[in-house]
Design an enzyme around this catalytic site. Structure first.
Site, PDB file in Angstrom:
ATOM      1  N   LYS A 120     -14.905 -13.269 -20.611  1.00 41.40           N
ATOM      2  CA  LYS A 120     -14.502 -12.227 -19.646  1.00 41.40           C
ATOM      3  C   LYS A 120     -15.745 -11.466 -19.240  1.00 41.40           C
ATOM      4  O   LYS A 120     -16.724 -11.411 -19.996  1.00 41.40           O
ATOM      5  CB  LYS A 120     -13.499 -11.266 -20.289  1.00 41.40           C
ATOM      6  CG  LYS A 120     -12.660 -10.471 -19.303  1.00 41.40           C
ATOM      7  CD  LYS A 120     -11.475 -11.249 -18.759  1.00 41.40           C
ATOM      8  CE  LYS A 120     -10.796 -10.542 -17.629  1.00 41.40           C
ATOM      9  NZ  LYS A 120      -9.559 -11.191 -17.214  1.00 41.40           N
TER      10      LYS A 120
ATOM     11  N   ASP B 248     -10.153 -10.753 -11.327  1.00 39.45           N
ATOM     12  CA  ASP B 248      -9.306  -9.896 -12.153  1.00 39.45           C
ATOM     13  C   ASP B 248      -9.186  -8.598 -11.342  1.00 39.45           C
ATOM     14  O   ASP B 248      -9.397  -8.610 -10.114  1.00 39.45           O
ATOM     15  CB  ASP B 248      -9.938  -9.658 -13.538  1.00 39.45           C
ATOM     16  CG  ASP B 248      -8.985  -8.987 -14.535  1.00 39.45           C
ATOM     17  OD1 ASP B 248      -8.112  -9.676 -15.074  1.00 39.45           O
ATOM     18  OD2 ASP B 248      -9.087  -7.770 -14.760  1.00 39.45           O
TER      19      ASP B 248
HETATM   20  P1  NDP Z   1      -5.635  -6.039  -8.659  1.00 45.51           P
HETATM   21  O1  NDP Z   1      -6.947  -5.347  -8.585  1.00 45.51           O
HETATM   22  O2  NDP Z   1      -5.270  -6.988  -7.560  1.00 45.51           O
HETATM   23  O3  NDP Z   1      -4.456  -4.975  -8.756  1.00 45.51           O
HETATM   24  C1  NDP Z   1      -4.422  -4.050  -9.809  1.00 45.51           C
HETATM   25  C2  NDP Z   1      -3.250  -3.130  -9.616  1.00 45.51           C
HETATM   26  O4  NDP Z   1      -3.109  -2.334 -10.779  1.00 45.51           O
HETATM   27  C3  NDP Z   1      -3.421  -2.160  -8.463  1.00 45.51           C
HETATM   28  O5  NDP Z   1      -2.169  -1.846  -7.957  1.00 45.51           O
HETATM   29  C4  NDP Z   1      -4.074  -0.960  -9.143  1.00 45.51           C
HETATM   30  O6  NDP Z   1      -3.892   0.280  -8.485  1.00 45.51           O
HETATM   31  C5  NDP Z   1      -3.326  -0.956 -10.460  1.00 45.51           C
HETATM   32  N1  NDP Z   1      -4.176  -0.354 -11.489  1.00 45.51           N
HETATM   33  C6  NDP Z   1      -5.383  -0.783 -11.927  1.00 45.51           C
HETATM   34  N2  NDP Z   1      -5.883   0.041 -12.855  1.00 45.51           N
HETATM   35  C7  NDP Z   1      -4.973   1.021 -12.995  1.00 45.51           C
HETATM   36  C8  NDP Z   1      -4.914   2.169 -13.795  1.00 45.51           C
HETATM   37  N3  NDP Z   1      -5.908   2.480 -14.638  1.00 45.51           N
HETATM   38  N4  NDP Z   1      -3.807   2.952 -13.692  1.00 45.51           N
HETATM   39  C9  NDP Z   1      -2.809   2.638 -12.839  1.00 45.51           C
HETATM   40  N5  NDP Z   1      -2.816   1.546 -12.038  1.00 45.51           N
HETATM   41  C10 NDP Z   1      -3.886   0.770 -12.114  1.00 45.51           C
HETATM   42  O7  NDP Z   1      -5.602  -6.769 -10.070  1.00 45.51           O
HETATM   43  P2  NDP Z   1      -4.690  -7.979 -10.547  1.00 45.51           P
HETATM   44  O8  NDP Z   1      -3.355  -7.904  -9.921  1.00 45.51           O
HETATM   45  O9  NDP Z   1      -5.489  -9.224 -10.408  1.00 45.51           O
HETATM   46  O10 NDP Z   1      -4.571  -7.703 -12.117  1.00 45.51           O
HETATM   47  C11 NDP Z   1      -3.540  -6.893 -12.678  1.00 45.51           C
HETATM   48  C12 NDP Z   1      -3.413  -7.179 -14.162  1.00 45.51           C
HETATM   49  O11 NDP Z   1      -3.123  -8.567 -14.367  1.00 45.51           O
HETATM   50  C13 NDP Z   1      -4.658  -6.888 -15.000  1.00 45.51           C
HETATM   51  O12 NDP Z   1      -4.254  -6.496 -16.300  1.00 45.51           O
HETATM   52  C14 NDP Z   1      -5.324  -8.266 -15.097  1.00 45.51           C
HETATM   53  O13 NDP Z   1      -6.185  -8.366 -16.224  1.00 45.51           O
HETATM   54  C15 NDP Z   1      -4.088  -9.145 -15.245  1.00 45.51           C
HETATM   55  N6  NDP Z   1      -4.282 -10.539 -14.915  1.00 45.51           N
HETATM   56  C16 NDP Z   1      -4.716 -10.916 -13.678  1.00 45.51           C
HETATM   57  C17 NDP Z   1      -4.872 -12.256 -13.382  1.00 45.51           C
HETATM   58  C18 NDP Z   1      -5.251 -12.731 -12.018  1.00 45.51           C
HETATM   59  O14 NDP Z   1      -5.192 -13.941 -11.795  1.00 45.51           O
HETATM   60  N7  NDP Z   1      -5.590 -11.866 -11.070  1.00 45.51           N
HETATM   61  C19 NDP Z   1      -4.662 -13.303 -14.415  1.00 45.51           C
HETATM   62  C20 NDP Z   1      -4.095 -12.789 -15.652  1.00 45.51           C
HETATM   63  C21 NDP Z   1      -3.957 -11.466 -15.878  1.00 45.51           C
HETATM   64  P3  NDP Z   1      -5.116   0.956  -7.704  1.00 45.51           P
HETATM   65  O15 NDP Z   1      -5.332   0.073  -6.509  1.00 45.51           O
HETATM   66  O16 NDP Z   1      -4.683   2.322  -7.385  1.00 45.51           O
HETATM   67  O17 NDP Z   1      -6.288   0.907  -8.660  1.00 45.51           O
END
Ligand code: NDP
Length: 453
Positions: free
Chosen positions: A130, A170
């Site tokens: 990571k 991510d």
């Molecule tokens: P994105 O950046 O596309 O979206 C993240 C989302 O989560 C946004 O809506 C963001 O809101 C919100 N968010 C992030 N940090 C916080 C926080 N501290 N408090 C509240 N809301 C928050 O990321 P992904 O959708 O790719 O990833 C989301 C999760 O899924 C993570 O845990 C990631 O590790 C996991 N994941 C992702 C994969 C992938 O293929 N993308 C694979 C496996 C797991 P805002 O825009 O306001 O920050």
């Protein structure tokens, strides 16, 4: 969770804390694995003889580097970049890059550690890694994002390669960022290779990779429901987040006839009493992926929806059947779990990595809520990254149907492994235990075969 091996688990965790008490997220992830793996090791002494647990919690290699870049005002800016190459026993390091101001070594070690087990579960040959940076993409111009990504890759390119370490996206790293980083890698190395996954369709990306984590999580939940003779149709589902994982989880839920009650970002959540429909989802994708706006815009565009500032999706003022946290770590705590239990929840599937706190999971277990940990439920993303690597090696592109069918089959297989290792005599399935043990055995056996390296 009470455990007759509790003294051993405590002693092991004390030794971990002595080496890095400040790495709280990493310790949390290790403890969850230790709780299920230590009793298993007690019954399978070869893993004890080879000291596998002590070896598996130490990353093989960690890089920390300066990322200098220039903002649009001509000012020099500095961020900190990382890559944790955690375990390569079953294949090249594989895991995403996160760009978020909260990024630190503890968070990346927790994510890299979970990735070892997740990648093992996919049945594909991928080790765990990571990386990322404490860079905040919010409010940055496309040119600033490009300059940052180029500088980050200038350093990262020294440590990665298609047979060594293959990063992906991510939080804060989507198609735009992968494109800029791929371009810079190609320029530095003069090689067009599958060094990153999540690439664009026209330049080596796999179809269905953008959808894969969200779709995969819903396929996994569907598998859990089918095991008890149920399905997603007609279920009321609370979603958190509004990024990549949330968007495609919603898309799959709509295709399967479920009702989506909520979405969120870090500013608050939207409650949709009549459900989020495909027209709303198109609006959300445009808002988040193109305009890069805040979630309250949805309530402005659709007056029947309500925006709750500073609150989480778990407060929705109605009954909920299923919760799918898709935002970030520790976003569903004990209080949230109790609220969801009062609202009649029966299933929680983690779309994000470690979104439920240990106390929340304890509540869910006490109330016999079916719970899928992220390392199983969100493994569809990295599995499809693995399929992208295969297509790159073969210099072929599979059709959408072919990739989606493989994704479905992999999620079914992960579910099967969790049931095999997690089922107790009364028929109950502990998916945390199942995922940890199934993931552990394959990596641990490979480590033993390869000697002390
Ligand atoms: P994105 O950046 O596309 O979206 C993240 C989302 O989560 C946004 O809506 C963001 O809101 C919100 N968010 C992030 N940090 C916080 C926080 N501290 N408090 C509240 N809301 C928050 O990321 P992904 O959708 O790719 O990833 C989301 C999760 O899924 C993570 O845990 C990631 O590790 C996991 N994941 C992702 C994969 C992938 O293929 N993308 C694979 C496996 C797991 P805002 O825009 O306001 O920050």
């Amino acid at each position: 969770m009470s455990n007759k091996y509790q003294d051993q688990i405590d002693a092991f965790m004390e030794s971990m804390k002595a080496r890095g008490a400040h790495e709280v997220e990493f310790l949390q992830a290790v403890e969850e694995v230790a709780e299920t793996v230590i009793p298993f090791i007690a019954e399978h002494p070869k893993y004890e003889e080879h000291n596998i647990l002590e070896r598996i919690v130490e990353p093989e290699r960690t890089f920390i580097f300066r990322v200098p870049w220039m903002d649009d005002n001509g000012k020099a800016r500095i961020n900190r970049g990382y890559r944790v190459q955690f375990n390569s026993a079953i294949g090249p390091y594989k895991g995403g890059l996160r760009f978020h101001p909260s990024v630190n070594l503890s968070i990346l070690k927790f994510l890299g550690f979970e990735q070892i087990f997740k990648n093992s579960l996919t049945t594909l040959p991928m080790g765990g890694g990571k990386g990322g940076a404490d860079f905040d993409p919010k409010g940055k111009s496309d040119s600033e994002i490009m300059r940052f990504c180029q500088s980050f890759m200038t350093e990262l390119s020294k440590f990665i390669g298609p047979n060594t370490d293959v990063p992906a996206g991510d939080i804060g790293v989507g198609g735009r960022e992968i494109g800029f980083m791929f371009g810079q890698y190609k320029r530095i190395r003069n090689e067009f290779t599958g060094v990153l996954t999540g690439k664009g369709e026209n330049w080596g990306g796999s179809l269905v990779r953008p959808e894969a984590t969200g779709y995969g999580a819903i396929y996994f939940i569907q598998n859990m429901l089918e095991r008890i003779g149920d399905n997603i149709r007609g279920k009321s589902i609370a979603i958190s987040g509004s990024g990549n994982v949330a968007q495609f989880a919603i898309e799959k839920i709509l295709q399967l006839g479920g009702k989506v009650l909520s979405v969120s970002d870090s500013s608050g959540y939207i409650f949709a009493p009549d459900g989020i429909h495909s027209e709303h989802l198109d609006f959300l994708k445009d808002l988040k992926n193109v305009k890069r706006g805040r979630i309250d815009e949805m309530a402005k565009a659709y007056p029947d929806m309500e925006f709750y500032e500073g609150e989480r999706s778990w407060n929705v003022p109605t009954n909920v059947d299923i919760a799918v946290p898709c935002a970030t770590q520790n976003e569903l705590n004990e209080e949230d779990a109790k609220k969801l239990i009062d609202k009649g929840i029966s299933v929680v599937g983690e779309g994000a990595n470690m979104p439920c706190t240990p106390e929340a999971i304890e509540q869910l277990y006490e109330h016999k809520i079916i719970f899928a940990p992220g390392k199983a439920a969100n493994a569809g993303g990295v599995a499809t990254s693995g399929l992208e690597m295969s297509q790159n090696s073969l210099r072929l592109s599979w059709s959408r149907e072919e990739v989606d069918d493989r994704l479905k089959a992999i999620m079914k297989d992960i579910h099967h492994q969790c049931v095999k290792f997690g089922r107790s005599d009364d028929g109950h399935v502990d998916y945390v235990k199942g995922a940890n043990l199934a993931g552990f055995v394959k990596v641990a056996d490979a480590m033993i075969d390869q000697g002390i390296v």
